[in-house]
Design an enzyme around this catalytic site. Structure first.
Site, PDB file in Angstrom:
ATOM      1  N   THR A 134      79.789  49.538   2.284  1.00  0.00           N
ATOM      2  CA  THR A 134      81.117  49.997   1.852  1.00  0.00           C
ATOM      3  C   THR A 134      82.067  50.275   3.009  1.00  0.00           C
ATOM      4  OG1 THR A 134      80.134  50.988  -0.108  1.00  0.00           O
ATOM      5  CG2 THR A 134      82.301  51.805   0.527  1.00  0.00           C
ATOM      6  N   LYS A 159      81.997  46.186  -0.242  1.00  0.00           N
ATOM      7  CA  LYS A 159      82.706  47.059  -1.169  1.00  0.00           C
ATOM      8  C   LYS A 159      83.854  47.710  -0.409  1.00  0.00           C
ATOM      9  CE  LYS A 159      82.124  50.782  -4.492  1.00  0.00           C
ATOM     10  NZ  LYS A 159      81.222  51.293  -5.537  1.00  0.00           N
ATOM     11  N   LYS A 161      86.990  50.485  -0.566  1.00  0.00           N
ATOM     12  CA  LYS A 161      87.592  51.623  -1.264  1.00  0.00           C
ATOM     13  C   LYS A 161      89.104  51.554  -1.142  1.00  0.00           C
ATOM     14  CE  LYS A 161      83.837  54.004  -2.427  1.00  0.00           C
ATOM     15  NZ  LYS A 161      83.517  54.334  -3.837  1.00  0.00           N
ATOM     16  N   ASP A 188      87.039  49.211  -5.216  1.00  0.00           N
ATOM     17  CA  ASP A 188      86.858  50.436  -5.999  1.00  0.00           C
ATOM     18  C   ASP A 188      88.013  51.404  -5.745  1.00  0.00           C
ATOM     19  OD1 ASP A 188      85.971  52.650  -7.340  1.00  0.00           O
ATOM     20  OD2 ASP A 188      84.131  52.912  -6.173  1.00  0.00           O
ATOM     21  N   ASN A 190      88.386  54.251  -7.411  1.00  0.00           N
ATOM     22  CA  ASN A 190      87.979  55.646  -7.687  1.00  0.00           C
ATOM     23  C   ASN A 190      89.074  56.430  -8.422  1.00  0.00           C
ATOM     24  OD1 ASN A 190      86.150  55.301  -4.818  1.00  0.00           O
ATOM     25  ND2 ASN A 190      85.168  56.246  -6.600  1.00  0.00           N
ATOM     26  N   GLU A 216      86.653  48.066  -9.638  1.00  0.00           N
ATOM     27  CA  GLU A 216      86.005  49.246 -10.210  1.00  0.00           C
ATOM     28  C   GLU A 216      86.980  50.384 -10.441  1.00  0.00           C
ATOM     29  OE1 GLU A 216      82.240  51.509  -9.031  1.00  0.00           O
ATOM     30  OE2 GLU A 216      82.262  49.800  -7.685  1.00  0.00           O
ATOM     31  N   ASP A 241      83.158  53.216 -13.678  1.00  0.00           N
ATOM     32  CA  ASP A 241      82.171  54.027 -12.976  1.00  0.00           C
ATOM     33  C   ASP A 241      82.310  55.474 -13.464  1.00  0.00           C
ATOM     34  OD1 ASP A 241      80.453  55.341 -11.301  1.00  0.00           O
ATOM     35  OD2 ASP A 241      81.593  54.986  -9.463  1.00  0.00           O
ATOM     36  N   LYS A 265      74.871  54.524 -12.296  1.00  0.00           N
ATOM     37  CA  LYS A 265      74.296  55.328 -11.201  1.00  0.00           C
ATOM     38  C   LYS A 265      73.295  56.284 -11.827  1.00  0.00           C
ATOM     39  CE  LYS A 265      78.371  55.209  -8.243  1.00  0.00           C
ATOM     40  NZ  LYS A 265      79.615  55.909  -7.867  1.00  0.00           N
ATOM     41  N   CYS A 292      75.485  54.263  -6.162  1.00  0.00           N
ATOM     42  CA  CYS A 292      74.817  55.486  -5.715  1.00  0.00           C
ATOM     43  C   CYS A 292      75.840  56.560  -5.388  1.00  0.00           C
ATOM     44  CB  CYS A 292      73.944  55.194  -4.493  1.00  0.00           C
ATOM     45  SG  CYS A 292      74.856  54.485  -3.105  1.00  0.00           S
ATOM     46  N   ASP A 317      75.075  48.266  -5.177  1.00  0.00           N
ATOM     47  CA  ASP A 317      75.836  49.035  -4.184  1.00  0.00           C
ATOM     48  C   ASP A 317      74.963  50.231  -3.815  1.00  0.00           C
ATOM     49  OD1 ASP A 317      77.841  50.365  -2.745  1.00  0.00           O
ATOM     50  OD2 ASP A 317      78.655  51.291  -4.564  1.00  0.00           O
ATOM     51  N   ASP A 319      74.005  51.645  -0.694  1.00  0.00           N
ATOM     52  CA  ASP A 319      74.132  51.719   0.765  1.00  0.00           C
ATOM     53  C   ASP A 319      74.180  53.138   1.318  1.00  0.00           C
ATOM     54  OD1 ASP A 319      76.596  52.409  -0.231  1.00  0.00           O
ATOM     55  OD2 ASP A 319      77.752  51.197   1.187  1.00  0.00           O
TER      56      ASP A 319
END
Lengths: 343, 343
Positions: A134, A159, A161, A188, A190, A216, A241, A265, A292, A317, A319
């Site tokens: 990531t 990945k 962010k 992602d 978030n 995501e 997510d 997750k 995770c 994912d 990591d």
């Protein structure tokens, strides 16, 4: 006899190699709980909870206080009747990371008892998986450098962010794309965008010829209508997510036609709901990835066995254990080359 | 090594103790296929297919011809990687009873290999279940006498077949209700009613103060709108049997809000889809029962272990081995008292 004699908790704090920055959150360390289950025959099983206040509303102080409660709940149960223990621990829905760690520790102990690795108990669908790594939020240069380094390390799934600055995010993806030709991208947000910002984001990338494999959680956790709006206007698959924690969440997302991907997750769902979500998403002809929180190798081990056993995931994912400082590797798996995980 | 060396089929024909009459079908015998899997280490696993032309479109002659095909498909696979074998045999969707028998035989062989009963591999949720016994269609007097006898044998859940004559069905239920006070009733129309007949049926019983625990498959297999119409107008829970074969069928039934109950039969779904359906239905907050075709004790054994392992069922309709003539009992379970089944 595989009956549970005791459950012990231990706090383990791990520092990140560098601050991990995602939308509205910067972490310098992760406070995890190691769960040790001892059976009456002396066999031990281990699990790890990596709680998330942001996603699950969990606080590690509160979770640590549950040790006697968990002992009371599952002492005397036989690991061979693991669904009985799953049913009991499903009541821990306010503490999903502890539920995950306890449920996994039960499977780990059973695994030792019957001499069959957990991923085989779960069906042994795969022997190897490929994880991403990531790129967290930073300056444009930092993000491009991080991505380039990850690509040079050998990772082929990156990945990224995003979610704090729409224009800079678009430029970042564009610059990373130029430097990492041949990679696949999970982007992602978030929960950082509005639905309309999210659609601008994907459409601008699409116009530039950039392909995103999973977009995501573009919008807020409870904005299922917004998620559906993004899904129906995005050229790329859209994933949930933070919006997808329990099996009930996932059933609703499917009924609302709100997602292409679900990111499972274990820390959000435990083993029991994660197994249900696998079946639900496959029956709905949608796709799965596994992610995770801040697990060490002990916690990532859980997701590795789950992913290999069910074989259900298009993307992995996993990591976190690669980006925290950990003295002793505790996984019952091996990392063969930078980006492959195998038993 | 638990690798599959060979798969052998054997035709076993069993006569019913008396003709078994349901809507549009009278059976005097059932032609089942015993599936024997031998591993390279000599361990054997057994399963049984009880094909249904009416429900699955299967013909036993065609299924018997699949023996070399199945050998080709799964030879060399390790039973410990049972999800790999499930994925391969999921392609046998036109032959679901053979898929069930092969998938179960794999679990049975694995069970022998790791010395853990199948119901424990599946989670060991329960140790005992209660089965119903079925009253097939006949004259009014025959049906009332059969129900009374079943009740006197000790069964407290009675399944009643209806669907060929609305007025006589209502009178039959009324008369049985008077003779079997304290019993629970599963009423199965096997697709025999129109949606409006079905609603008349349940409303008339309701007005007489009779309670039905599950009203199974009132309307035709593909009439999902009709099923939903009955569900929304019935005072009793409405279940799908013939309409619910694969996990995809069940996902659609849930999206359409068409059912309260799903009747899982391994012969319709195999182990793989049955496991998925368990998770899907529970996540949708609906209910499950488990049923059978014409399995002998060898085939009922499969459903017993599935039901005990998952613990997912409110009702168990596992009586076929009680109503066929069978020389040797082949189940890895025991019938403790007339209506209880335990390991």
């Amino acid at each position: 006899m595989g009956k549970i004699k005791s459950v012990k908790f231990k706090l383990n704090v791990f520092e990140y190699e560098k601050p991990f920055h995602i939308t509205n959150s910067i972490s310098t360390k992760t406070s995890n709980i190691e769960v040790r289950i001892e059976l009456e025959n002396g066999i031990l099983g281990f699990g790890e909870a990596s709680p998330s206040f942001r996603v699950n509303g969990e606080k590690v102080e509160a979770l640590l206080a549950l040790e006697p409660v968990i002992n009371e709940m599952i002492k005397g149960y036989d690991t061979k009747n693991y669904r009985q223990i799953f049913d009991i621990t499903d009541k821990l829905f306010a503490f999903p990371s502890i539920k995950a760690a306890v449920q996994y520790a039960v499977l780990d102990a059973l695994s030792e008892e019957i001499d069959l690795p957990v991923y085989k108990i779960l069906g042994g669908a795969k022997g190897k998986i490929e994880t991403d790594k990531t790129v967290s939020i930073g300056t444009l240069e930092e993000r491009v450098n991080d991505a380039t380094k990850i690509f040079e390390e050998g990772f082929r799934i990156i990945k990224i962010k995003v979610g704090e600055n729409l224009r800079e995010d678009i430029e970042t993806i564009e610059r990373i794309y130029e430097k990492t030709s041949g990679a696949k991208y999970i982007v992602d947000a978030n929960m950082g965008y509005t639905p309309k910002e999210a659609i601008t984001f994907v459409n601008e990338l699409y116009k530039k010829g950039i392909d995103i494999n999973v977009f995501e959680q573009p919008v807020k956790m409870h904005d299922i209508e917004g998620l559906k709006f993004v899904r129906f206007h995005s050229p790329f698959p859209v994933g949930a997510d933070e919006s997808a924690k329990t099996k009930y969440d996932v059933m609703r997302l499917i009924k609302e036609e709100a997602v292409d991907y679900v990111n499972i997750k274990l820390m959000k769902s435990g083993i029991s709901d994660a197994l249900a979500i696998v079946e639900i998403v496959k029956a709905a002809n949608l796709h799965l990835m596994i992610g995770c929180m801040g697990e060490s190798s002990l916690g990532i081990n859980q997701s590795v066995h789950f992913a290999l056993g069910t074989g259900a995931f298009d993307f992995h994912d996993l990591d976190s254990a690669l980006i925290i400082k950990e003295e002793n590797f505790r996984g019952k798996y091996k990392t063969e080359i930078p980006y492959h995980i195998a038993i």
